[in-house]
Design a protein around this motif. Structure first.
Motif, PDB file in Angstrom:
ATOM      1  N   ILE A 209       0.858  -1.192   0.000  1.00 24.14           N
ATOM      2  CA  ILE A 209       0.000   0.000   0.000  1.00 24.14           C
ATOM      3  C   ILE A 209       0.892   1.240   0.000  1.00 24.14           C
ATOM      4  CG2 ILE A 209      -1.594   1.355   1.406  1.00 24.14           C
ATOM      5  CD1 ILE A 209      -2.966  -1.162   2.231  1.00 24.14           C
ATOM      6  N   ARG A 210       0.720   2.089  -0.970  1.00 27.11           N
ATOM      7  CA  ARG A 210       1.507   3.315  -1.073  1.00 27.11           C
ATOM      8  C   ARG A 210       0.645   4.575  -0.973  1.00 27.11           C
ATOM      9  NH1 ARG A 210       0.964   1.304  -6.242  1.00 27.11           N
ATOM     10  NH2 ARG A 210       0.042   2.740  -7.765  1.00 27.11           N
ATOM     11  N   ARG A 211      -0.671   4.377  -0.931  1.00 23.23           N
ATOM     12  CA  ARG A 211      -1.578   5.519  -0.791  1.00 23.23           C
ATOM     13  C   ARG A 211      -2.835   5.020  -0.094  1.00 23.23           C
ATOM     14  NH1 ARG A 211      -1.368   6.921  -5.602  1.00 23.23           N
ATOM     15  NH2 ARG A 211      -3.110   5.663  -6.352  1.00 23.23           N
ATOM     16  N   GLU A 279      -8.627  12.995   3.637  1.00 17.60           N
ATOM     17  CA  GLU A 279      -7.327  12.747   4.267  1.00 17.60           C
ATOM     18  C   GLU A 279      -6.579  11.691   3.455  1.00 17.60           C
ATOM     19  OE1 GLU A 279      -5.429  11.104   8.521  1.00 17.60           O
ATOM     20  OE2 GLU A 279      -7.605  11.337   8.254  1.00 17.60           O
ATOM     21  N   VAL A 280      -5.391  12.045   2.989  1.00  9.76           N
ATOM     22  CA  VAL A 280      -4.618  11.162   2.121  1.00  9.76           C
ATOM     23  C   VAL A 280      -3.213  11.009   2.686  1.00  9.76           C
ATOM     24  CG1 VAL A 280      -3.872  10.677  -0.231  1.00  9.76           C
ATOM     25  CG2 VAL A 280      -5.892  12.113   0.162  1.00  9.76           C
ATOM     26  N   TRP A 281      -2.832   9.760   2.941  1.00  9.53           N
ATOM     27  CA  TRP A 281      -1.457   9.425   3.323  1.00  9.53           C
ATOM     28  C   TRP A 281      -0.790   8.796   2.111  1.00  9.53           C
ATOM     29  CZ3 TRP A 281       0.892  10.042   8.217  1.00  9.53           C
ATOM     30  CH2 TRP A 281       0.053  10.570   9.200  1.00  9.53           C
ATOM     31  N   GLU A 282       0.356   9.341   1.736  1.00  8.90           N
ATOM     32  CA  GLU A 282       1.036   8.906   0.521  1.00  8.90           C
ATOM     33  C   GLU A 282       2.500   8.608   0.819  1.00  8.90           C
ATOM     34  OE1 GLU A 282       1.106  10.322  -4.171  1.00  8.90           O
ATOM     35  OE2 GLU A 282       0.930  11.804  -2.567  1.00  8.90           O
ATOM     36  N   ARG A 283       2.977   7.494   0.290  1.00  7.45           N
ATOM     37  CA  ARG A 283       4.383   7.136   0.447  1.00  7.45           C
ATOM     38  C   ARG A 283       5.176   7.722  -0.712  1.00  7.45           C
ATOM     39  NH1 ARG A 283       6.146   0.990  -0.052  1.00  7.45           N
ATOM     40  NH2 ARG A 283       5.865   1.574  -2.231  1.00  7.45           N
ATOM     41  N   GLU A 341      15.303   7.227   0.202  1.00  6.97           N
ATOM     42  CA  GLU A 341      14.456   6.627   1.219  1.00  6.97           C
ATOM     43  C   GLU A 341      12.998   6.993   0.985  1.00  6.97           C
ATOM     44  OE1 GLU A 341      14.935   7.952   5.171  1.00  6.97           O
ATOM     45  OE2 GLU A 341      14.029   9.906   4.778  1.00  6.97           O
ATOM     46  N   TYR A 342      12.130   6.153   1.552  1.00  5.55           N
ATOM     47  CA  TYR A 342      10.697   6.418   1.520  1.00  5.55           C
ATOM     48  C   TYR A 342      10.275   7.139   2.799  1.00  5.55           C
ATOM     49  CZ  TYR A 342      10.098   3.285  -2.474  1.00  5.55           C
ATOM     50  OH  TYR A 342      10.159   2.711  -3.709  1.00  5.55           O
ATOM     51  N   TYR A 343       9.259   7.939   2.666  1.00  3.86           N
ATOM     52  CA  TYR A 343       8.647   8.578   3.828  1.00  3.86           C
ATOM     53  C   TYR A 343       7.162   8.767   3.538  1.00  3.86           C
ATOM     54  CZ  TYR A 343       8.478  13.030   1.294  1.00  3.86           C
ATOM     55  OH  TYR A 343       8.204  14.015   0.386  1.00  3.86           O
ATOM     56  N   TRP A 344       6.374   8.905   4.599  1.00  2.00           N
ATOM     57  CA  TRP A 344       4.932   9.062   4.479  1.00  2.00           C
ATOM     58  C   TRP A 344       4.546  10.514   4.751  1.00  2.00           C
ATOM     59  CZ3 TRP A 344       1.247   5.664   2.828  1.00  2.00           C
ATOM     60  CH2 TRP A 344       1.643   4.333   2.663  1.00  2.00           C
ATOM     61  N   THR A 359       1.602  17.582   6.354  1.00  2.00           N
ATOM     62  CA  THR A 359       2.665  17.270   7.285  1.00  2.00           C
ATOM     63  C   THR A 359       3.288  15.932   6.935  1.00  2.00           C
ATOM     64  OG1 THR A 359       3.194  16.822   9.602  1.00  2.00           O
ATOM     65  CG2 THR A 359       1.002  16.269   8.877  1.00  2.00           C
ATOM     66  N   GLU A 360       4.548  15.803   7.258  1.00  2.00           N
ATOM     67  CA  GLU A 360       5.203  14.503   7.186  1.00  2.00           C
ATOM     68  C   GLU A 360       4.761  13.692   8.400  1.00  2.00           C
ATOM     69  OE1 GLU A 360       9.760  12.760   7.046  1.00  2.00           O
ATOM     70  OE2 GLU A 360       9.348  14.814   6.369  1.00  2.00           O
ATOM     71  N   SER A 361       4.858  12.384   8.304  1.00  2.00           N
ATOM     72  CA  SER A 361       4.378  11.520   9.394  1.00  2.00           C
ATOM     73  C   SER A 361       4.999  11.949  10.717  1.00  2.00           C
ATOM     74  CB  SER A 361       4.731  10.061   9.102  1.00  2.00           C
ATOM     75  OG  SER A 361       4.341   9.239  10.176  1.00  2.00           O
ATOM     76  N   PRO A 362       4.188  12.346  11.692  1.00  2.00           N
ATOM     77  CA  PRO A 362       4.736  12.805  12.971  1.00  2.00           C
ATOM     78  C   PRO A 362       5.122  11.671  13.912  1.00  2.00           C
ATOM     79  CG  PRO A 362       2.362  12.953  13.031  1.00  2.00           C
ATOM     80  CD  PRO A 362       2.722  12.452  11.651  1.00  2.00           C
ATOM     81  N   TYR A 363       4.909  10.432  13.499  1.00  2.00           N
ATOM     82  CA  TYR A 363       5.109   9.305  14.400  1.00  2.00           C
ATOM     83  C   TYR A 363       6.514   8.743  14.255  1.00  2.00           C
ATOM     84  CZ  TYR A 363       0.053   9.668  14.433  1.00  2.00           C
ATOM     85  OH  TYR A 363      -1.221  10.142  14.534  1.00  2.00           O
ATOM     86  N   ALA A 364       7.007   8.211  15.353  1.00  2.00           N
ATOM     87  CA  ALA A 364       8.366   7.658  15.357  1.00  2.00           C
ATOM     88  C   ALA A 364       8.462   6.415  14.490  1.00  2.00           C
ATOM     89  CB  ALA A 364       8.790   7.330  16.796  1.00  2.00           C
ATOM     90  N   HIS A 365       7.360   5.693  14.290  1.00  7.23           N
ATOM     91  CA  HIS A 365       7.410   4.516  13.420  1.00  7.23           C
ATOM     92  C   HIS A 365       7.461   4.883  11.946  1.00  7.23           C
ATOM     93  CE1 HIS A 365       3.150   5.219  12.660  1.00  7.23           C
ATOM     94  NE2 HIS A 365       2.901   5.147  13.952  1.00  7.23           N
ATOM     95  N   GLU A 366       7.292   6.187  11.600  1.00  8.76           N
ATOM     96  CA  GLU A 366       7.463   6.722  10.256  1.00  8.76           C
ATOM     97  C   GLU A 366       6.541   6.046   9.245  1.00  8.76           C
ATOM     98  OE1 GLU A 366      11.554   6.453   9.242  1.00  8.76           O
ATOM     99  OE2 GLU A 366      12.200   7.895  10.754  1.00  8.76           O
ATOM    100  N   GLU A 367       5.324   5.726   9.659  1.00  5.60           N
ATOM    101  CA  GLU A 367       4.353   5.113   8.776  1.00  5.60           C
ATOM    102  C   GLU A 367       3.023   5.839   8.913  1.00  5.60           C
ATOM    103  OE1 GLU A 367       4.072   1.046   9.817  1.00  5.60           O
ATOM    104  OE2 GLU A 367       6.056   0.488   9.036  1.00  5.60           O
ATOM    105  N   HIS A 368       2.063   5.364   8.138  1.00  4.88           N
ATOM    106  CA  HIS A 368       0.704   5.890   8.272  1.00  4.88           C
ATOM    107  C   HIS A 368       0.058   5.300   9.521  1.00  4.88           C
ATOM    108  CE1 HIS A 368      -0.935   2.012   6.958  1.00  4.88           C
ATOM    109  NE2 HIS A 368      -0.001   2.013   6.008  1.00  4.88           N
TER     110      HIS A 368
END
Length: 673
Positions: A209-211, A279-283, A341-344, A359-368
């Motif tokens: 899943i990339r989006r 709301e869209v999370w995209e890698r 590198e990839y980022y969400w 915003t870039e993923s604010p979580y330490a796990h760096e995922e959605h």
């Protein structure tokens, strides 16, 4: 790092090494703006939304069948070839009554019963044995967050969604709880009618899943609360959505919310007084600069720093070192390399292409933040559990309606009366009334004895319909696994208990895949939740203990201690919240107490007897008095009287057993004193 350091520190670093620290990404906040790439992203999300239309239709149909609306499918109208008609309307037109036997509801309730009868809890096991107290602290924090989110109620909906759709989604985040007046972990279920992700997935683990995203319908107050950072943003939101007057209090009071939810549009809301936000999370991918500073041993990833700037910093350090008399090859420099590198990234878009938050993923796990549970995914398609029993349910309803029509149309006690048998002073109605009257008398004409009335009762249902109905019910039980053993029905005579238990166990095999996918979903969800809690629990806080086995260390969350756990393992273990398990635990503890392997305090701290906590406090007070030389002979009597307040006879029997053992321990203690 990347700072000018003095000559003295350079000399020390030239002779020593530092350990490598962990990397950490910081997120960036965007402002409300319009861009053409937002429209492109919306178009991609709309395609993803359309590709999941088959899931939403199957979800709606299975939900209707589960709730008892099993005749609402449309079929071609025989009177109008170019039109369709509901099945119940077509059956009613032919003079029949559309009957149904809702076997699917019973199927779902059995699954819920199996889930609730075997409660589980997530336990954090640290890989290092020395970190077990820290694992206990994290376990307590995680279970306290579960209790805050009413996780058992969420799990029921997750299992039912797997049955209805074949996929369920939860959102793990950190937010504000107005009921508790604090921020904490949040677990929200995402409705399948609002979820979308890229349709070209093939991996059954859903790692490709990339989006992914969801549709939100906010009131204007919610818009201001979630996206406005100042008073000027309120006016900007009004202009973006074209709000000319205040109609935020208007609501659809007389419409079916479930129907509107199942007929959503991607861009426009069908709920009056609400506004659509996508709301869209995209890698995404980017070139970054990986830097390892040997001066302090830290590792960082920079997106704006260039190799030329790093080389300039290294040259400056070499000059400082040479000026201090340090050899250039011993100066601690910065190692840097470029890597992809990839980022969400998340965007909150309006239907007209405005991005009101980015915003870039604010979580330490760096995922959605989404966690998906899915039945086996084949070629990117999801299959619901109920899809195997829908057609059988339809045929059962057809046979039931057919049998009812045949029984209603067949002759039952039909009386055929020859005209010569009816007396002259009676008509057919008088004859019928007298015929059914108790002790009735009818005068038959002379010579009409060979033409007496005959009563006919036809067995018109003996056409194999009952056999077909029984066969379909048998097939339904075989597919669903709901036989008599699982339902707890009384077995036939002379049925061995081992065979009955084996039948119940074999029926459970039909649900192994369902509960295995549910367990994997719980592990992934709780692992992501634990990472979020470890990231945002930055201050010491009190956590309500869950169970009597938690130590003093687990009552408070210590962020400094949690950071020591570099790696951890999560497993969904069976809880001890069942009567059978509690009884087995109490019996084992009793044996250990009687053999003198454990003291009385450990027994009371781990047993499930009613009032054990109060008894434990009394025992501690008694031991303190004994240690101070103030043994009160009546203290033990008071302790026993406190136990007698419990009305449970089994608990009282066990209490009498270990009270006898406690007398022995106390006498030995007095002898020692």
């Amino acid at each position: 790092m990347l700072r000018n350091i003095d000559t003295r520190r350079l000399k020390l670093l030239a002779q020593t090494d530092k350990s490598v620290a962990r990397t950490r990404r910081e997120w960036e906040q965007g402002t409300m703006r319009y861009a053409d790439d937002n429209l492109t992203l919306l178009w991609c999300c709309a395609r993803d939304w359309d590709a999941m239309d088959y899931l939403r239709k199957e979800h709606s149909r299975n939900l209707r069948y589960k709730n008892g609306d099993q005749w609402s499918d449309t079929v071609p109208d025989p009177d109008h070839p170019h039109r369709t008609i509901r099945e119940d309307a077509l059956i009613s037109r032919s003079g029949k009554v559309p009957l149904k036997h809702n076997y699917i509801q019973q199927y779902i309730r059995n699954i819920h019963g199996q889930l609730l009868s075997s409660p589980t809890q997530t336990v954090v096991y640290a890989r290092s044995r020395d970190d077990q107290p820290l694992g206990e602290m994290l376990t307590n924090a995680l279970q306290a967050c579960h209790q805050l989110n009413r996780i058992r109620k969420i799990d029921i909906n997750v299992v039912e969604e797997l049955c209805l759709t074949g996929i369920a989604c939860a959102k793990v985040r950190y937010g504000y709880w107005s009921t508790k007046n604090r921020t904490d972990g949040k677990i929200d279920l995402v409705n399948i009618n609002r979820l979308f992700f890229n349709a070209d997935i093939e991996d059954p683990r859903l790692t490709d899943i990339r989006r992914i995203g969801e549709l939100h319908d906010y009131t204007f107050d919610d818009l201001v609360r979630n996206f406005a950072t100042c008073r000027e943003d309120v006016q900007a939101l009004r202009e973006i959505y074209g709000i000319c007057h205040d109609h935020t209090k208007l609501e659809n009071l007389y419409e079916n919310h479930a129907s509107r939810l199942q007929n959503l549009n991607f861009l426009y809301t069908n709920d009056l007084g609400k506004y659509r936000v996508i709301e869209v999370w995209e890698r995404l991918g980017r070139w970054v600069l990986y830097i390892h500073d040997y001066a302090d041993g830290t590792e960082e990833i920079y997106t704006e720093l260039t190799m030329q700037e790093v080389e300039a910093i290294n040259a400056s350090r070499i000059e400082q070192g040479m000026a201090a008399g340090i050899a250039p090859d011993t100066v601690k420099l910065i190692y840097a390399r470029e890597q992809y590198e990839y980022y969400w990234r998340v965007k909150y878009l309006t239907p007209n292409g405005y991005c009101i938050k980015e915003t870039e993923s604010p979580y330490a796990h760096e995922e959605h933040p989404y966690v998906l549970a899915a039945m086996p995914v084949i070629d990117g398609r999801f299959k619901a559990v109920l899809s195997d029993v829908i057609d059988i349910q339809r045929y059962i309803n057809r046979l039931l309606t057919l049998l009812d029509f045949i029984i209603g149309a067949s002759a039952k006690g039909l009386l055929m009366v020859p005209q010569e048998c009816i007396p002259d002073d009676m008509d057919i109605r008088d004859f019928a009334r007298e015929y059914v009257k108790t002790n009735g008398v009818i005068l038959i004409k002379k010579g009409a004895y060979d033409k007496l009335p005959k009563q006919i009762s036809m067995n018109g249902t003996n056409i194999g319909a009952w056999e077909m109905f029984a066969q379909e019910m048998n097939i339904m039980q075989q597919i669903s696994g709901l036989n008599g053993a699982v339902q707890g029905q009384v077995p036939r005579a002379n049925t061995p208990s081992s065979l009955y238990a084996q039948q119940a166990q074999n029926s459970m095999m039909n649900f192994v895949v369902l509960f295995e996918n549910y367990n994997m979903f719980c592990e992934e969800r709780d692992e992501k939740l634990l990472k979020v809690l470890m990231q945002y629990y930055t201050t010491r806080r009190y956590i309500g203990t869950n169970g009597k086995t938690a130590g003093e260390m687990a009552k408070f969350y210590e962020p400094e201690m949690a950071q020591k756990i570099e790696d951890f393992n999560l497993t969904a273990a069976k809880s001890n919240d069942t009567p059978v398990f509690r009884q087995m635990t109490d019996d084992l503890l009793m044996k250990l107490l009687e053999s003198g392997r454990i003291p009385l305090e450990i027994f009371l701290n781990n047993c499930s007897l009613p009032g054990a906590d109060k008894l434990l406090a009394e025992v501690k007070s008694f031991n303190e008095q004994a240690a101070a030389g103030q043994i009160d002979p009546e203290a033990l009597t008071q302790l026993q009287q406190a136990a007698q307040q419990n009305a449970d006879p089994n608990a009282m029997a066990m209490m009498q057993r270990y009270m006898a053992v406690s007398y022995t321990h106390l006498r030995a203690h007095e002898t020692t004193l």
